[in-house]
Design a protein around this motif. Structure first.
Motif, PDB file in Angstrom:
ATOM      1  N   ALA A 181       0.900  -1.307  -0.078  1.00 50.60           N
ATOM      2  CA  ALA A 181       0.007   0.061   0.032  1.00 50.60           C
ATOM      3  C   ALA A 181       0.912   1.400  -0.052  1.00 50.60           C
ATOM      4  O   ALA A 181       1.977   1.170   0.386  1.00 50.60           O
ATOM      5  CB  ALA A 181      -0.826   0.092   1.361  1.00 50.60           C
ATOM      6  N   SER A 182       0.252   2.471  -0.271  1.00 48.02           N
ATOM      7  CA  SER A 182       1.149   3.578  -0.426  1.00 48.02           C
ATOM      8  C   SER A 182       1.167   4.168   0.905  1.00 48.02           C
ATOM      9  O   SER A 182       0.305   3.748   2.096  1.00 48.02           O
ATOM     10  CB  SER A 182       0.262   4.638  -1.293  1.00 48.02           C
ATOM     11  N   LYS A 183       2.279   4.815   1.161  1.00 50.15           N
ATOM     12  CA  LYS A 183       2.508   5.570   2.633  1.00 50.15           C
ATOM     13  C   LYS A 183       1.287   6.393   3.125  1.00 50.15           C
ATOM     14  O   LYS A 183       0.916   6.191   4.089  1.00 50.15           O
ATOM     15  CB  LYS A 183       3.925   6.198   2.771  1.00 50.15           C
ATOM     16  N   SER A 184       0.599   7.058   1.770  1.00 49.77           N
ATOM     17  CA  SER A 184      -0.312   8.004   2.277  1.00 49.77           C
ATOM     18  C   SER A 184      -1.554   7.042   2.859  1.00 49.77           C
ATOM     19  O   SER A 184      -2.118   7.322   3.845  1.00 49.77           O
ATOM     20  CB  SER A 184      -0.728   8.777   1.117  1.00 49.77           C
ATOM     21  N   SER A 185      -1.774   5.857   2.143  1.00 46.27           N
ATOM     22  CA  SER A 185      -2.919   5.084   2.597  1.00 46.27           C
ATOM     23  C   SER A 185      -2.747   4.650   3.765  1.00 46.27           C
ATOM     24  O   SER A 185      -3.673   4.457   4.753  1.00 46.27           O
ATOM     25  CB  SER A 185      -3.118   3.925   1.570  1.00 46.27           C
ATOM     26  N   VAL A 186      -1.626   3.930   4.158  1.00 49.24           N
ATOM     27  CA  VAL A 186      -1.134   3.216   5.516  1.00 49.24           C
ATOM     28  C   VAL A 186      -1.367   4.572   6.538  1.00 49.24           C
ATOM     29  O   VAL A 186      -1.910   4.287   7.446  1.00 49.24           O
ATOM     30  CB  VAL A 186       0.153   2.712   5.424  1.00 49.24           C
ATOM     31  N   SER A 187      -0.846   5.734   6.276  1.00 45.07           N
ATOM     32  CA  SER A 187      -0.631   6.842   7.302  1.00 45.07           C
ATOM     33  C   SER A 187      -2.213   7.020   7.526  1.00 45.07           C
ATOM     34  O   SER A 187      -2.557   7.159   8.776  1.00 45.07           O
ATOM     35  CB  SER A 187      -0.064   8.080   6.729  1.00 45.07           C
ATOM     36  N   THR A 188      -3.121   7.276   6.660  1.00 46.45           N
ATOM     37  CA  THR A 188      -4.612   7.567   6.795  1.00 46.45           C
ATOM     38  C   THR A 188      -5.258   6.510   7.734  1.00 46.45           C
ATOM     39  O   THR A 188      -6.085   6.722   8.523  1.00 46.45           O
ATOM     40  CB  THR A 188      -5.310   7.501   5.456  1.00 46.45           C
ATOM     41  N   SER A 189      -4.924   5.114   7.535  1.00 49.22           N
ATOM     42  CA  SER A 189      -5.475   4.050   8.212  1.00 49.22           C
ATOM     43  C   SER A 189      -5.068   3.847   9.473  1.00 49.22           C
ATOM     44  O   SER A 189      -5.875   3.857  10.682  1.00 49.22           O
ATOM     45  CB  SER A 189      -5.080   2.662   7.479  1.00 49.22           C
ATOM     46  N   ILE A 190      -3.614   4.256   9.681  1.00 50.83           N
ATOM     47  CA  ILE A 190      -3.265   4.431  11.027  1.00 50.83           C
ATOM     48  C   ILE A 190      -3.622   5.561  11.903  1.00 50.83           C
ATOM     49  O   ILE A 190      -4.066   5.311  13.092  1.00 50.83           O
ATOM     50  CB  ILE A 190      -1.559   4.352  11.191  1.00 50.83           C
ATOM     51  N   SER A 191      -4.011   6.458  11.238  1.00 46.76           N
ATOM     52  CA  SER A 191      -4.585   7.717  11.911  1.00 46.76           C
ATOM     53  C   SER A 191      -6.059   7.485  12.325  1.00 46.76           C
ATOM     54  O   SER A 191      -6.320   7.609  13.310  1.00 46.76           O
ATOM     55  CB  SER A 191      -4.522   8.761  11.061  1.00 46.76           C
ATOM     56  N   TRP A 192      -6.574   6.763  11.574  1.00 43.94           N
ATOM     57  CA  TRP A 192      -7.956   6.404  11.740  1.00 43.94           C
ATOM     58  C   TRP A 192      -8.230   5.349  13.000  1.00 43.94           C
ATOM     59  O   TRP A 192      -8.881   5.513  13.954  1.00 43.94           O
ATOM     60  CB  TRP A 192      -8.731   5.547  10.422  1.00 43.94           C
ATOM     61  N   LEU A 193      -7.158   4.422  12.879  1.00 43.74           N
ATOM     62  CA  LEU A 193      -7.263   3.493  14.372  1.00 43.74           C
ATOM     63  C   LEU A 193      -6.693   4.207  15.440  1.00 43.74           C
ATOM     64  O   LEU A 193      -7.317   3.796  16.529  1.00 43.74           O
ATOM     65  CB  LEU A 193      -6.395   2.341  13.796  1.00 43.74           C
ATOM     66  N   LEU A 194      -5.644   4.958  15.349  1.00 42.64           N
ATOM     67  CA  LEU A 194      -5.332   5.877  16.453  1.00 42.64           C
ATOM     68  C   LEU A 194      -6.264   6.888  17.034  1.00 42.64           C
ATOM     69  O   LEU A 194      -6.425   6.639  18.316  1.00 42.64           O
ATOM     70  CB  LEU A 194      -4.127   6.788  16.209  1.00 42.64           C
ATOM     71  N   ASN A 195      -7.102   7.263  16.248  1.00 42.96           N
ATOM     72  CA  ASN A 195      -8.297   8.316  16.648  1.00 42.96           C
ATOM     73  C   ASN A 195      -9.417   7.503  17.256  1.00 42.96           C
ATOM     74  O   ASN A 195     -10.107   7.894  18.168  1.00 42.96           O
ATOM     75  CB  ASN A 195      -8.744   9.145  15.477  1.00 42.96           C
ATOM     76  N   ALA A 196      -9.603   6.224  16.828  1.00 45.46           N
ATOM     77  CA  ALA A 196     -10.692   5.269  17.457  1.00 45.46           C
ATOM     78  C   ALA A 196     -10.108   4.451  18.634  1.00 45.46           C
ATOM     79  O   ALA A 196     -10.991   3.889  19.084  1.00 45.46           O
ATOM     80  CB  ALA A 196     -11.128   4.186  16.216  1.00 45.46           C
ATOM     81  N   GLU A 197      -8.856   4.904  18.974  1.00 44.28           N
ATOM     82  CA  GLU A 197      -8.096   4.180  20.236  1.00 44.28           C
ATOM     83  C   GLU A 197      -8.246   2.625  20.007  1.00 44.28           C
ATOM     84  O   GLU A 197      -8.181   2.108  21.087  1.00 44.28           O
ATOM     85  CB  GLU A 197      -8.968   4.460  21.446  1.00 44.28           C
ATOM     86  N   LEU A 198      -7.963   2.202  18.921  1.00 42.98           N
ATOM     87  CA  LEU A 198      -8.028   1.068  18.644  1.00 42.98           C
ATOM     88  C   LEU A 198      -6.633   0.354  18.761  1.00 42.98           C
ATOM     89  O   LEU A 198      -6.239  -0.835  18.851  1.00 42.98           O
ATOM     90  CB  LEU A 198      -8.462   0.249  17.386  1.00 42.98           C
ATOM     91  N   ILE A 199      -5.419   1.379  18.271  1.00 41.65           N
ATOM     92  CA  ILE A 199      -4.087   0.976  18.373  1.00 41.65           C
ATOM     93  C   ILE A 199      -3.406   2.277  19.193  1.00 41.65           C
ATOM     94  O   ILE A 199      -4.277   3.162  19.272  1.00 41.65           O
ATOM     95  CB  ILE A 199      -3.471   0.784  17.125  1.00 41.65           C
ATOM     96  N   THR A 200      -2.221   1.901  19.485  1.00 38.99           N
ATOM     97  CA  THR A 200      -1.384   3.086  20.209  1.00 38.99           C
ATOM     98  C   THR A 200      -0.017   2.745  19.324  1.00 38.99           C
ATOM     99  O   THR A 200       0.374   1.846  18.898  1.00 38.99           O
ATOM    100  CB  THR A 200      -1.049   2.606  21.815  1.00 38.99           C
ATOM    101  N   ASP A 201       0.775   3.827  19.689  1.00 39.44           N
ATOM    102  CA  ASP A 201       2.114   3.976  19.142  1.00 39.44           C
ATOM    103  C   ASP A 201       3.090   4.413  20.118  1.00 39.44           C
ATOM    104  O   ASP A 201       2.613   5.023  21.136  1.00 39.44           O
ATOM    105  CB  ASP A 201       2.100   4.778  17.879  1.00 39.44           C
ATOM    106  N   HIS A 202       4.287   4.252  19.940  1.00 37.34           N
ATOM    107  CA  HIS A 202       5.459   4.978  20.652  1.00 37.34           C
ATOM    108  C   HIS A 202       6.706   4.576  19.971  1.00 37.34           C
ATOM    109  O   HIS A 202       6.926   3.711  18.978  1.00 37.34           O
ATOM    110  CB  HIS A 202       5.431   4.290  21.906  1.00 37.34           C
TER     111      HIS A 202
END
Length: 151
Positions: A56-77
């Motif tokens: 997938a494109s970096k943009s698509s992955v970034s959008t999906s990760i942002s969605w998951l972070l905003n939904a609090e389904l994932i975290t990052d560090h």
């Protein structure tokens, strides 16, 4: 880059479908979420791995990760000695999911009461069935809240 985790394709596809439906998330976000489930060691998955694994494109992955972070389904560090961000399943997702379910049931109870109060003609048979339904909602709310308190 190879996969940093081992996955079972059948379980992965089942998870993509299940979580995509349950959380109502876009397909790539559902794949990312399902992929993270297989990170049993909680080592975290870097952004670049998602790009490569899903082609997938970096943009698509970034959008999906942002969605998951905003939904609090994932975290990052970020690790101290690296610039990379690592992504993880949010261990509190079960609680978040059921808190939303409880809120929807409470909202439905309020709507039922508002409609009943607005109604001009009352049917005893309909009222009895609605009370049974409200009782079911209230029991489920209580049961879920008690279980959530244990989590």
């Amino acid at each position: 880059m190879n996969r940093s985790i081992e996955i079972d394709e059948k379980i992965f596809q089942d998870a993509v479908k299940f979580y995509g439906t349950i959380f109502n998330i876009p397909p790539l976000a559902s794949k990312i979420y399902a992929y993270l489930i297989f990170d049993f060691e909680k080592a975290g998955i870097p952004f670049d791995e998602f790009v490569e694994v899903f082609s997938a494109s970096k943009s698509s992955v970034s959008t999906s990760i942002s969605w998951l972070l905003n939904a609090e389904l994932i975290t990052d560090h970020n690790k101290m000695d690296e610039r990379k961000r690592y992504f993880f399943i949010n261990d509190g997702y079960k609680k978040i999911r059921f808190e939303k379910i409880v809120q929807k049931m409470k909202d439905e109870l309020k709507l039922i009461d508002d409609l009943n109060n607005f109604r001009k003609v009352h049917d005893e048979d309909d009222n009895a069935k609605m009370e049974i339904y409200k009782s079911l909602l209230n029991r489920n709310i209580k049961n879920i809240q008690e279980s959530l308190n244990k989590l």
